[in-house]
Scaffold this active site. Structure first.
Site, PDB file in Angstrom:
ATOM      1  N   ASP A  48      16.435 -20.523  40.603  1.00  0.00           N
ATOM      2  CA  ASP A  48      16.166 -21.501  39.546  1.00  0.00           C
ATOM      3  C   ASP A  48      14.919 -22.310  39.855  1.00  0.00           C
ATOM      4  OD1 ASP A  48      17.458 -22.787  41.721  1.00  0.00           O
ATOM      5  OD2 ASP A  48      17.960 -24.477  40.431  1.00  0.00           O
ATOM      6  N   GLU A  49      14.324 -22.812  38.824  1.00  0.00           N
ATOM      7  CA  GLU A  49      13.226 -23.771  38.914  1.00  0.00           C
ATOM      8  C   GLU A  49      12.112 -23.334  39.866  1.00  0.00           C
ATOM      9  OE1 GLU A  49      15.257 -27.441  39.869  1.00  0.00           O
ATOM     10  OE2 GLU A  49      16.119 -27.574  37.869  1.00  0.00           O
ATOM     11  N   VAL A  50      11.733 -22.082  39.812  1.00  0.00           N
ATOM     12  CA  VAL A  50      10.642 -21.591  40.650  1.00  0.00           C
ATOM     13  C   VAL A  50       9.321 -22.133  40.096  1.00  0.00           C
ATOM     14  CG1 VAL A  50       9.409 -19.552  41.484  1.00  0.00           C
ATOM     15  CG2 VAL A  50      11.900 -19.503  41.269  1.00  0.00           C
ATOM     16  N   PRO A  51       8.557 -22.870  40.906  1.00  0.00           N
ATOM     17  CA  PRO A  51       7.293 -23.437  40.410  1.00  0.00           C
ATOM     18  C   PRO A  51       6.172 -22.388  40.425  1.00  0.00           C
ATOM     19  CG  PRO A  51       7.687 -24.147  42.664  1.00  0.00           C
ATOM     20  CD  PRO A  51       8.878 -23.322  42.250  1.00  0.00           C
ATOM     21  N   TRP A  70      24.144 -23.060  34.448  1.00  0.00           N
ATOM     22  CA  TRP A  70      24.227 -24.424  34.965  1.00  0.00           C
ATOM     23  C   TRP A  70      23.458 -25.447  34.151  1.00  0.00           C
ATOM     24  CZ3 TRP A  70      20.057 -27.360  36.610  1.00  0.00           C
ATOM     25  CH2 TRP A  70      18.837 -26.694  36.687  1.00  0.00           C
TER      26      TRP A  70
END
Length: 176
Positions: free
Chosen positions: A66-69, A135
């Site tokens: 998740d939330e890979v920049p 999520w």
């Protein structure tokens, strides 16, 4: 001693594991996610995950995703050059490359795995036995859950029950 125990002086035991991206890394720091373009990093991950699964035996391993920049990866000139050479056009394709290699490692450990919903939502290539963890606390969680199940995947739902986002009772939650 374990394979990863090394004396560290002023730096990381694995200096190329994380992506160097000044000011664009995690929490504004200089380092971001694992650098997926360095093959040695997959050797490190394979050893680490083998040890984790031996110490903590379980049928499942949560791999995140998740939330890979992507901006961190895309600001690193070595990664951009690798992407151009390999024909990888954007951060999502680079994440797909990384996740497929990671899933191959875990598959070799005879362990089932769980990934965050971003892996599914970004249309990465995942195995049929993937469990998708929904999520995100937005109004779309029920659509995401429905799409995951329609895709034939098993799922874990935690979105409505994040303690800082609860806005309705358990009895009012319905899935389609």
């Amino acid at each position: 001693k374990q394979w990863y125990q090394r004396r560290v002086r002023g730096g990381s035991a694995f200096p190329d594991l994380l992506t160097y991206c000044p000011g664009k890394g995690t929490f504004g720091g200089d380092y971001g996610p694992i650098n997926p373009t360095i093959e040695e990093n997959y050797v490190i991950l394979a050893k680490l995950l083998a040890e984790v699964t031996s110490i903590f035996p379980s049928s499942y391993l949560h791999l995140g995703g998740d939330e890979v920049p992507f901006n961190c990866w895309l600001s690193n000139p070595d990664i951009v050059a690798w992407m151009e050479k390999q024909g990888v056009k954007d951060g999502k394709e680079l994440e797909d490359y990384y996740e497929r290699k990671l899933l191959d490692i875990v598959h070799g450990l005879n362990t089932s795995y769980i990934v965050w919903e971003e892996i599914f939502n970004n249309h990465l290539q995942i195995r049929p036995d993937t469990i998708v963890h929904v999520w995100k606390s937005n109004e779309q969680w029920n659509k995401t859950m429905s799409d995951v199940l329609k895709g034939g995947y098993r799922a874990i739902l935690s979105s409505p029950w994040y303690l800082n986002y609860i806005t309705f009772s358990y009895s009012s939650a319905t899935l389609h």
